[in-house]
Design a protein around this motif. Structure first.
Motif, short mmCIF file in Angstrom:
data_model
loop_
_atom_site.label_atom_id
_atom_site.label_comp_id
_atom_site.label_asym_id
_atom_site.label_seq_id
_atom_site.Cartn_x
_atom_site.Cartn_y
_atom_site.Cartn_z
N TRP A 1 1.02 -1.42 -0.26
CA TRP A 1 -0.03 -0.03 -0.47
C TRP A 1 0.80 1.23 0.11
CZ3 TRP A 1 -4.66 1.45 -1.25
CH2 TRP A 1 -5.55 2.34 -0.94
N ASN A 2 1.14 1.80 -1.07
CA ASN A 2 2.14 2.88 -1.60
C ASN A 2 1.91 3.57 -2.43
OD1 ASN A 2 4.63 2.19 -2.31
ND2 ASN A 2 5.39 0.45 -0.75
N TYR B 1 -5.20 -5.67 3.29
CA TYR B 1 -4.53 -4.03 3.57
C TYR B 1 -4.42 -3.21 4.97
CZ TYR B 1 -4.54 -3.46 -1.32
OH TYR B 1 -4.58 -3.35 -2.42
N ALA C 1 -8.52 1.11 9.03
CA ALA C 1 -7.31 1.14 7.92
C ALA C 1 -7.52 0.43 6.52
CB ALA C 1 -5.89 1.91 7.93
N ARG D 1 -9.11 1.18 3.39
CA ARG D 1 -7.97 0.75 2.17
C ARG D 1 -8.59 0.24 0.81
NH1 ARG D 1 -2.61 -0.01 5.75
NH2 ARG D 1 -1.93 2.44 6.50
N ALA E 1 -10.61 2.37 -1.29
CA ALA E 1 -10.16 3.34 -2.17
C ALA E 1 -9.55 2.18 -3.09
CB ALA E 1 -8.71 4.00 -1.13
N ALA E 2 -8.87 1.25 -2.97
CA ALA E 2 -8.63 -0.12 -3.65
C ALA E 2 -9.66 0.22 -4.30
CB ALA E 2 -7.94 -0.79 -3.16
N ASP F 1 2.42 11.30 -1.28
CA ASP F 1 1.51 10.42 -1.00
C ASP F 1 0.44 10.09 -1.99
OD1 ASP F 1 2.77 9.94 0.95
OD2 ASP F 1 1.80 10.73 2.99
N VAL G 1 -6.15 8.71 -5.24
CA VAL G 1 -5.82 8.34 -3.78
C VAL G 1 -5.11 8.59 -3.33
CG1 VAL G 1 -5.25 6.14 -3.01
CG2 VAL G 1 -6.64 6.23 -5.42
N PHE H 1 -3.12 7.51 -0.59
CA PHE H 1 -2.09 6.13 0.73
C PHE H 1 -1.64 6.70 1.76
CE2 PHE H 1 -2.42 5.02 -3.80
CZ PHE H 1 -1.86 3.54 -4.25
N ASN I 1 -6.15 7.67 3.68
CA ASN I 1 -6.74 6.54 3.23
C ASN I 1 -7.46 6.72 2.12
OD1 ASN I 1 -4.49 4.93 3.54
ND2 ASN I 1 -5.48 5.11 5.94
#
Length: 564
Positions: free
Chosen positions: A327-328, A366, A373, A377, A380-381, A507, A521, A523, A551
């Motif tokens: 996750w970056n 994630y 979180a 995440r 968001a993904a 980020d 997004v 991150f 996130n």
């Protein structure tokens, strides 16, 4: 008696679309940008009350799937099988296991799916079969060097008395890739290869009888009206003809070895996919409807995967590098860029996935450092994946935000655990039957009057993730997926392979798609200024104008400057 999902969990109108026509009315082949919902049949919906999902259950749940807004379904194996690997050990490729139904029920399922505008993709397993398959049973009864044994990889062992395996290859699910048989006279005999479990002997694709057999299998199911096939272990089938020792056989009994270049990704496999493509094209030539071949192609790089989706081979191959990316933003931008460069460059489209029946669920993956979180995440993904050029697959339960279930050892059924004693790669936690309604197990998965328990135990906290609750909560994962799929169509993202990256803070990852859709997004864990002014059309978390929360992902309608 079977009870259908609650009325507020399914949409009987189904959001009908004509079968074979994309939502945006595009003439482009349907598979190029399709979003397919993966159904793990055992865990979707149980119509008989035995605690195991089945085809009638799938049929009852089709309106729910259609209402989500996907283009089709992929069904896990439902063929006759001793279920040592839950159907991926196939004993008969042209029938339905009675635990799941029969061919008449399957015909009803296909008809209902097509009426709802959903394509039907079957899982096919050509690398290996079940040890109960008639071919293998005949091979065990036959003598060394016989034609029956030539259909598999039988070999004499090493050592003074043949007591050692023919080579040092490891099985994917633990232990050696070889098992020794007892010959008809009761003496220890030859060894046979199984790159997964002893109950899944590898077929010998160099034998001229294997390819025509699978041609018949494909035609059988195409004649039943299916729209394509997901191909298990598509980089397998062929092994080095000399079966030499591997330089990297795996460290110990608990190592899942997937990188042995002598066992995978051999050049001869591409001839099989050309052959299968020709079979599919022969049906398309008759009725003009494209049939899909999508491969489970586990290879190290996007460039190697691209070789499988050349114009005369597979239509798609799952791009697992997005699923495995940390996750970056740098990792995500790298794998997305490589996929668009190498895979889309073949003329195919990238096939994105965040989860499937073999992986730890996205929320948990994630959220290793923070469960809240993890959920943020995963949301968001999901928006990121749906905004990318190409096709996408959604594993059942992802639209409910299901975390991985931590099952006790005594409940585990995965052959990886049974063979190794290690929980490291166990897949049962993502296969627990879906929660449909109610406050306690079986959560509507099976009939209320059934005394059978779901085949894997459901935790009490599933009550927070039922489908009826998700449909009634406009902030749920389900509504995020549904709204994202609708906007994906509205912005004509289907068929448009362009993506322009935007300049962003460290980020943040942002790009422009289609008719001016921007996806960004964040991150990081802190709010940042949004890359686009105004309130987003859709966001994975509450996002005031001008702000992109930590996130979180959001979509805007804009054509901002600064594209790179």
């Amino acid at each position: 008696m079977f009870t259908a999902p609650p009325e507020d969990s399914i949409d009987r109108s189904g959001g009908l679309r004509p079968a074979g026509v994309g939502s945006a009315g595009s003439a482009s082949p349907w598979w190029r940008d399709a979003v397919i919902y993966q159904i793990y049949v055992r865990s979707f919906l149980d119509s008989t009350g035995d605690g195991i999902g089945d085809l009638a259950g799938v049929r009852a749940g089709l309106p729910y799937v259609s209402k989500l807004g996907v283009d089709g379904i992929w069904l896990s194996p439902f063929y006759p099988s001793p279920q040592r690997d839950h159907g991926y050990d196939v004993a008969d490729y042209k029938a339905v296991d009675p635990v799941y139904g029969d061919l008449d029920e399957f015909a009803l399922l296909v008809a209902d799916a097509h009426r709802l505008g959903l394509k039907v993709v079957l899982d096919i397993v050509p690398n290996h079969c079940s040890s109960e398959h008639p071919w293998f049973r005949e091979a065990l009864a036959a003598a060394p060097g016989s034609e029956a044994r030539a259909l598999f990889h039988f070999a004499d062992g090493k050592g003074e008395h043949g007591e050692l395996p023919p080579n040092n290859w490891r099985a994917m699910f633990g232990g050696p890739a070889w098992s020794r048989v007892e010959e008809a006279d009761g003496t220890p005999g030859q060894w046979y290869m199984h790159l997964f479990t002893p109950e899944q002997p590898d077929l010998n694709w160099r034998d001229p009888r294997v390819a025509p057999y699978f041609d018949e299998v494909l035609r059988f199911w195409l004649d039943q009206g299916v729209d394509g096939f997901r191909i298990d272990v598509a980089a397998g089938l062929f092994h080095h003809p000399d079966l030499p020792d591997s330089d990297d056989p795996g460290a110990d009994e608990r190592t899942r070895d997937s990188v042995n270049p002598l066992a995978w990704n051999q050049p001869e496999v591409h001839g099989v996919w050309r052959r299968w493509r020709a079979v599919c094209e022969s049906y398309t030539a008759v009725d003009g409807q494209d049939r899909l071949l999508v491969g489970e192609v586990s290879v190290p790089t996007a460039a190697e995967q691209a070789a499988y989706v050349r114009p005369d081979e597979l239509h798609q191959a799952f791009f697992f590098h997005l699923l495995s990316a940390p996750w970056n933003p740098d990792a995500f931008r790298k794998v997305i860029g490589e996929a668009l460069r190498d895979i889309a460059g073949t003329g195919s489209t990238v096939t994105w996935v965040l989860n499937n029946h073999d992986q730890v669920r996205t929320v948990t993956r994630y959220g290793s450092d923070n469960s809240a979180a993890g959920a943020a995440r995963a949301r968001a993904a999901a928006l990121l994946m749906l905004a990318l050029p190409g096709a996408a697959y959604i594993y059942q339960g992802e639209e409910l935000g299901l975390p991985e279930v931590d099952l006790p050892d005594e409940a585990l059924t995965d052959p990886i655990f049974l063979r190794t004693g290690s929980r490291q790669y166990v897949r049962d936690g993502c296969r627990v039957p879906l929660p449909w309604s109610g406050h306690a197990s079986p959560f509507g998965f099976t009939g209320a009057d059934s005394t059978a328990r779901p085949w894997l135990p459901q935790p009490g906290w599933f009550a927070d993730h039922t489908t009826d609750r998700a449909l009634n909560d406009t902030d749920s994962f389900w509504h995020l997926y549904r709204n994202g799929l609708a906007l994906r169509r509205d912005f004509h993202l289907r068929g448009d392979a362009t993506l322009r990256w935007l300049e962003t803070p460290p980020d943040v990852l942002a790009f422009v798609r289609g008719d001016g859709l921007v996806c960004a997004v964040n991150f990081g864990g802190q709010d940042v200024p949004a890359p686009v002014p105004g309130t987003p059309l859709l966001a994975s978390a509450p996002s005031p104008a001008g702000v992109l929360p930590g996130n979180a992902a959001a979509w805007w309608a804009a054509d901002p400057p600064g594209a790179v």
